[in-house]
Design a protein around this motif. Structure first.
Motif, PDB file in Angstrom:
ATOM      1  N   ARG A  29       0.842  -1.207   0.000  1.00 46.48           N
ATOM      2  CA  ARG A  29       0.000   0.000   0.000  1.00 46.48           C
ATOM      3  C   ARG A  29       0.878   1.258   0.000  1.00 46.48           C
ATOM      4  O   ARG A  29       0.671   2.189  -0.783  1.00 46.48           O
ATOM      5  N   GLY A  32       2.779   1.628  -3.308  1.00 46.94           N
ATOM      6  CA  GLY A  32       1.873   2.019  -4.383  1.00 46.94           C
ATOM      7  C   GLY A  32       1.553   3.498  -4.342  1.00 46.94           C
ATOM      8  O   GLY A  32       1.498   4.171  -5.381  1.00 46.94           O
ATOM      9  N   LEU A  33       1.315   4.025  -3.158  1.00 42.02           N
ATOM     10  CA  LEU A  33       1.032   5.452  -3.011  1.00 42.02           C
ATOM     11  C   LEU A  33       2.258   6.297  -3.321  1.00 42.02           C
ATOM     12  O   LEU A  33       2.149   7.396  -3.884  1.00 42.02           O
ATOM     13  N   TYR A  67      -1.665  -6.877  -4.971  1.00 44.23           N
ATOM     14  CA  TYR A  67      -2.401  -5.676  -5.364  1.00 44.23           C
ATOM     15  C   TYR A  67      -3.860  -5.975  -5.721  1.00 44.23           C
ATOM     16  O   TYR A  67      -4.724  -5.103  -5.568  1.00 44.23           O
ATOM     17  N   LEU A 110      -5.069   5.334  -4.028  1.00 42.48           N
ATOM     18  CA  LEU A 110      -4.561   4.006  -4.378  1.00 42.48           C
ATOM     19  C   LEU A 110      -5.626   3.210  -5.125  1.00 42.48           C
ATOM     20  O   LEU A 110      -5.319   2.533  -6.115  1.00 42.48           O
TER      21      LEU A 110
END
Length: 228
Positions: A29, A32-33, A67, A110
């Motif tokens: 997470r 990804g951000l 993901y 996200l």
């Protein structure tokens, strides 16, 4: 903060394994951000957790499965976020529903990024059971959102709301990428003002498009024709 690598490797009890599982998701997470989903590798996730990437494969088959799990989590979170605010809207408020959809998605960067990659890559390098779990989670979130929206816009049908959500998904995914360009495009827009038309804002643009879709759905007759 990433867990201590030795603690991570030596954990054997169920609660410690659950901690490992959550640590992997948290790292994915965060990465990804920070970088954008397309730019995150399994090695990046492992580095943030503090282990070799082979340790991650005891919990998830692939980067894509990690993901895909976060995408399903994002849909559930979005449906939950819609619940309270939709209950406050007056019946018939198209503008209110459109504004709420746009705002709650903008609050979930996200998820907006993942919506692009789920059908393109995340569903294509995972097991049948991983895809099944993802699809079932998506259907459950859709069912929740359908009930909520129909309370505000009772003239819609279940199929109308399904079409709305699919349209919103497609538009929001593409719009998010356009409104969050890479550094090279940011530099290009600054250097050449003629290309400024390519720059739009996510939330107001999505809100307008959702209103258009809702207005069209509400004007359709049961047979599918639009009411003049």
């Amino acid at each position: 903060m990433a867990p201590d690598p030795m603690t991570f490797r030596r954990a054997r009890r169920p609660e410690h394994k659950q901690q490992r599982y959550e640590a992997i998701l948290a790292a994915a997470r965060s990465q990804g951000l920070l970088k954008g989903v397309r730019n995150v590798s399994l090695a990046d996730i492992a580095a943030e957790v503090g282990v070799h990437k082979s340790a991650l494969l005891r919990y998830f088959e692939t980067r894509e499965e990690i993901y895909l799990h976060l995408t399903a989590e994002g849909w559930r979170d979005w449906a939950d976020a819609m619940r309270g605010d939709l209950a406050q809207l007056p019946v018939g408020s198209v503008a209110g529903v459109a504004a709420l959809i746009a705002r709650t998605l903008a609050d979930r960067p996200l998820l907006c990024d993942l919506m692009t990659h789920a059908p393109l890559t995340l569903e294509r390098n995972v097991s049948l059971e991983a895809v099944r779990s993802f699809k079932l989670a998506g259907l459950a979130a859709l069912a929740d959102v359908t009930v909520l929206i129909l309370r505000v816009l009772p003239a819609l049908t279940d199929d109308d709301v399904r079409d709305l959500v699919w349209a919103v998904t497609a538009v929001a995914a593409g719009l998010w990428q356009v409104t969050h360009p890479p550094a090279t495009l940011v530099a290009l827009y600054a250097e050449d003002p003629r290309l400024g038309h390519a720059q739009v804002e996510f939330t107001p643009s999505l809100q307008r498009l959702v209103e258009v879709v809702l207005t069209g759905l509400l004007k359709r007759e049961p047979g599918g024709e639009c009411i003049p």
